[in-house]
Design an enzyme around this catalytic site. Structure first.
Site, PDB file in Angstrom:
ATOM      1  N   TYR A   1      -0.990   7.604  15.172  1.00 27.15           N
ATOM      2  CA  TYR A   1       0.249   6.810  15.233  1.00 27.15           C
ATOM      3  C   TYR A   1       1.470   7.656  15.550  1.00 27.15           C
ATOM      4  CZ  TYR A   1      -2.704   4.118  11.968  1.00 27.15           C
ATOM      5  OH  TYR A   1      -3.727   3.475  11.342  1.00 27.15           O
TER       6      TYR A   1
ATOM      7  N   CYS B   1     -12.517  20.125  17.555  1.00 29.61           N
ATOM      8  CA  CYS B   1     -12.812  20.507  18.936  1.00 29.61           C
ATOM      9  C   CYS B   1     -12.108  19.635  19.963  1.00 29.61           C
ATOM     10  CB  CYS B   1     -14.309  20.407  19.165  1.00 29.61           C
ATOM     11  SG  CYS B   1     -14.838  18.696  18.966  1.00 29.61           S
ATOM     12  N   GLU B   2     -11.011  18.996  19.564  1.00 29.57           N
ATOM     13  CA  GLU B   2     -10.150  18.335  20.546  1.00 29.57           C
ATOM     14  C   GLU B   2      -8.739  18.483  20.026  1.00 29.57           C
ATOM     15  OE1 GLU B   2     -10.281  13.838  20.277  1.00 29.57           O
ATOM     16  OE2 GLU B   2     -12.254  14.328  19.478  1.00 29.57           O
TER      17      GLU B   2
ATOM     18  N   GLY C   1       0.859  -1.179   0.000  1.00 34.76           N
ATOM     19  CA  GLY C   1       0.000   0.000   0.000  1.00 34.76           C
ATOM     20  C   GLY C   1       0.897   1.232   0.000  1.00 34.76           C
TER      21      GLY C   1
ATOM     22  N   TYR D   1      -3.292   5.938   3.346  1.00 36.82           N
ATOM     23  CA  TYR D   1      -3.997   5.969   4.629  1.00 36.82           C
ATOM     24  C   TYR D   1      -4.285   7.409   5.086  1.00 36.82           C
ATOM     25  CZ  TYR D   1      -2.202   1.219   4.481  1.00 36.82           C
ATOM     26  OH  TYR D   1      -1.882  -0.045   4.084  1.00 36.82           O
TER      27      TYR D   1
ATOM     28  N   ARG E   1      -3.269  10.330  10.747  1.00 33.18           N
ATOM     29  CA  ARG E   1      -2.062   9.546  11.053  1.00 33.18           C
ATOM     30  C   ARG E   1      -1.189  10.178  12.151  1.00 33.18           C
ATOM     31  NH1 ARG E   1       1.654   8.239   8.062  1.00 33.18           N
ATOM     32  NH2 ARG E   1       1.733   6.048   8.628  1.00 33.18           N
TER      33      ARG E   1
HETATM   34  N1  LLP Z   1      -1.498  -6.630   3.215  1.00 31.15           N
HETATM   35  C1  LLP Z   1      -2.234  -6.713   4.341  1.00 31.15           C
HETATM   36  C2  LLP Z   1      -2.855  -7.992   4.699  1.00 31.15           C
HETATM   37  C3  LLP Z   1      -2.396  -5.588   5.155  1.00 31.15           C
HETATM   38  O1  LLP Z   1      -3.113  -5.682   6.277  1.00 31.15           O
HETATM   39  C4  LLP Z   1      -1.781  -4.368   4.787  1.00 31.15           C
HETATM   40  C5  LLP Z   1      -1.947  -3.186   5.617  1.00 31.15           C
HETATM   41  C6  LLP Z   1      -1.031  -4.307   3.592  1.00 31.15           C
HETATM   42  C7  LLP Z   1      -0.916  -5.476   2.838  1.00 31.15           C
HETATM   43  C8  LLP Z   1      -0.370  -3.068   3.120  1.00 31.15           C
HETATM   44  O2  LLP Z   1       0.622  -2.634   3.980  1.00 31.15           O
HETATM   45  P1  LLP Z   1       1.567  -1.374   3.610  1.00 31.15           P
HETATM   46  O3  LLP Z   1       2.329  -1.690   2.370  1.00 31.15           O
HETATM   47  O4  LLP Z   1       0.666  -0.208   3.357  1.00 31.15           O
HETATM   48  O5  LLP Z   1       2.438  -1.177   4.792  1.00 31.15           O
HETATM   49  N2  LLP Z   1      -3.208   2.843   8.639  1.00 31.15           N
HETATM   50  C9  LLP Z   1      -1.839   2.508   8.944  1.00 31.15           C
HETATM   51  C10 LLP Z   1      -1.366   1.298   8.161  1.00 31.15           C
HETATM   52  C11 LLP Z   1      -2.276   0.118   8.349  1.00 31.15           C
HETATM   53  C12 LLP Z   1      -1.874  -1.043   7.513  1.00 31.15           C
HETATM   54  C13 LLP Z   1      -2.943  -2.080   7.520  1.00 31.15           C
HETATM   55  N3  LLP Z   1      -2.637  -3.184   6.683  1.00 31.15           N
HETATM   56  C14 LLP Z   1      -0.941   3.712   8.695  1.00 31.15           C
HETATM   57  O6  LLP Z   1      -1.451   4.753   8.270  1.00 31.15           O
HETATM   58  O7  LLP Z   1       0.261   3.656   8.967  1.00 31.15           O
END
Ligand code: LLP
Length: 408
Positions: free
Chosen positions: A310, A336-337, A269, A364, A306
């Site tokens: 995080y 408001c927070e 992603g 994200y 984010r």
């Molecule tokens: N495959 C699976 C099964 C996953 O759960 C995820 C991400 C990916 C692939 C892709 O991962 P990436 O290449 O994006 O690291 N919202 C969080 C990240 C949550 C990731 C959830 N799963 C953030 O903004 O850092």
């Protein structure tokens, strides 16, 4: 994005022109960066067949999905809604992997009906499919019990995680495969996002290879993702070219032992879209308190959560005043927070009205946005082949109210 004569440009288009045309807050995506990242992956791996599936939870605008499809990648999905969007974007069902977690069998049934590749991480669901869809090929998501990922929320391959089937339960899985005649065509793991240590991939891949020996009918191994992109200047990031060399060798050696050439799947992603995104906001106020100079902008945790969720770092650029003298700010939202985008951040001097740009706003960011405080979600603009195109309208009050039913 580059800076020429005090103007920030994407594919030759000044950001300030985009602000005039589409207003703020505004998400902008540079398609050339997504293409560059896909090409990098394809070049980095030297295996008989690499299959990249874009984790569309990171950025789910249908136009982005269409481009990813055109550029030869498949789709990694986690919900029936993502599958529907992928199909609408033109993906063949065989190019879509569905990796649900804690969903009911009704949703699994819908996915099976649509013919996508399913990836199961729950033993009872394996049994269910064995009984009701005996000829369906499926992938199993293992939990390798590896601690990896930038923070606790996004570390998903450890012993306390809800994801995957434990490697210690493989004897039970093998028993089910034999007894029910399950057709296991793939094995999958994903240990976390923002993995700082590239050695983790190599270590975890050995665990996957080990498990894979027990399944004779595999067609692919899916190594998930977690590839780390740089967020700061001089930040650590996954050296994809190096990882490609290491993993390709291990994978090819495994295939030799296994006796068949499998496909290597990845499902990035962030790696594909984090750096393509730029989030533009307008400074509403500069507010000085006894301890702090706040720059308050026309956005907040409702649009980019984010940093608050995080503690993520997004570089901030003052698009209106690139040459201004550096000053220290807390850049905050209008919610408001407490919604702090950045504390003690050095930015060229900010005045009310200045346009700020958050970098790494492709993954994200919009996809995690909300209507908190009844704010509209931002518009999205794609810059593709030198042209800017509106790909999502800014919301209106009608959007906010459209599903509410007035009964009083
Ligand atoms: N495959 C699976 C099964 C996953 O759960 C995820 C991400 C990916 C692939 C892709 O991962 P990436 O290449 O994006 O690291 N919202 C969080 C990240 C949550 C990731 C959830 N799963 C953030 O903004 O850092």
């Amino acid at each position: 994005m580059n800076l020429e004569n005090d103007q920030y440009l994407i594919q030759g288009i000044p950001l300030l022109d985009l602000v005039k045309k589409y207003e703020t807050p505004l998400y902008i995506y540079d398609s050339s960066i997504i293409k560059r990242q896909i090409d990098r992956l394809n070049k980095a791996f030297d295996v008989p067949h690499l299959d990249v599936h874009f984790a569309c939870k990171a950025l789910n605008n249908i136009n982005i999905l269409k481009l990813v499809n055109q550029w030869g990648a498949g789709l990694d999905t986690v919900s029936i809604q993502e599958i529907w969007t992928g199909l609408k974007a033109g993906f063949d069902p065989s190019r879509i992997i569905y990796t649900p977690n804690c969903v009911g069998v009704d949703e699994i049934e819908m996915a099976l009906e649509l013919g996508v590749q399913i990836n199961i991480d729950h033993i009872e669901t394996l049994e269910y499919i064995g009984h009701h869809h005996p000829n369906t090929k499926m992938c199993i998501r293992i939990n390798p019990h590896v601690m990896a990922g930038g923070n606790e929320n996004i570390s998903v391959g450890h012993i306390d995680s809800k994801f995957g089937i434990s490697i210690y339960q493989m004897p039970l899985v093998e028993r089910l495969v034999k007894t029910l005649g399950l057709k296991i065509n793939g094995l999958h793991m994903h240990t976390g996002s923002d993995i700082l240590d590239a050695g983790v991939f190599s270590f975890a891949s050995d665990i996957l290879f080990d498990v894979a020996k027990k399944f004779p009918d595999l067609e692919f191994l899916d190594f998930g993702s977690g590839l780390k992109v740089p967020y700061k200047e001089d930040d650590v990031f996954t050296d994809i070219e190096e990882l490609g060399v290491i993993l390709s060798k291990k994978f090819n050696d495994f295939c030799k032992d296994y006796g068949r050439k499998l496909s290597l799947y990845l499902e990035p992603g962030k790696f594909l879209v984090s750096e393509c995104g730029f989030f533009l906001v307008k400074t509403n106020v500069i507010k000085q308190t006894p301890s702090t100079v706040f720059a308050g902008v026309d956005s907040g945790m409702n649009h980019l959560i984010r940093p608050m969720l995080y503690n993520a770092y997004h570089q901030i650029i003052n698009v209106s005043n690139p040459g201004g003298k550096p000053r220290v700010y807390n850049v905050v939202g209008y919610i408001c927070e407490t919604d702090t985008f950045a504390s003690n951040r050095v930015v060229p001097e900010i005045h009310a009205g200045d346009i700020l740009c958050f970098k790494n706003a492709g993954a994200y960011c919009f996809s995690m946005s909300s209507n908190y405080n009844s704010r509209f979600r931002p518009a999205e603009v794609l810059i593709h082949e030198g042209t800017d195109m509106l790909i999502r309208k800014r919301e209106t009050i009608d959007d906010l109210l459209k599903n509410q039913i007035e009964v009083i």
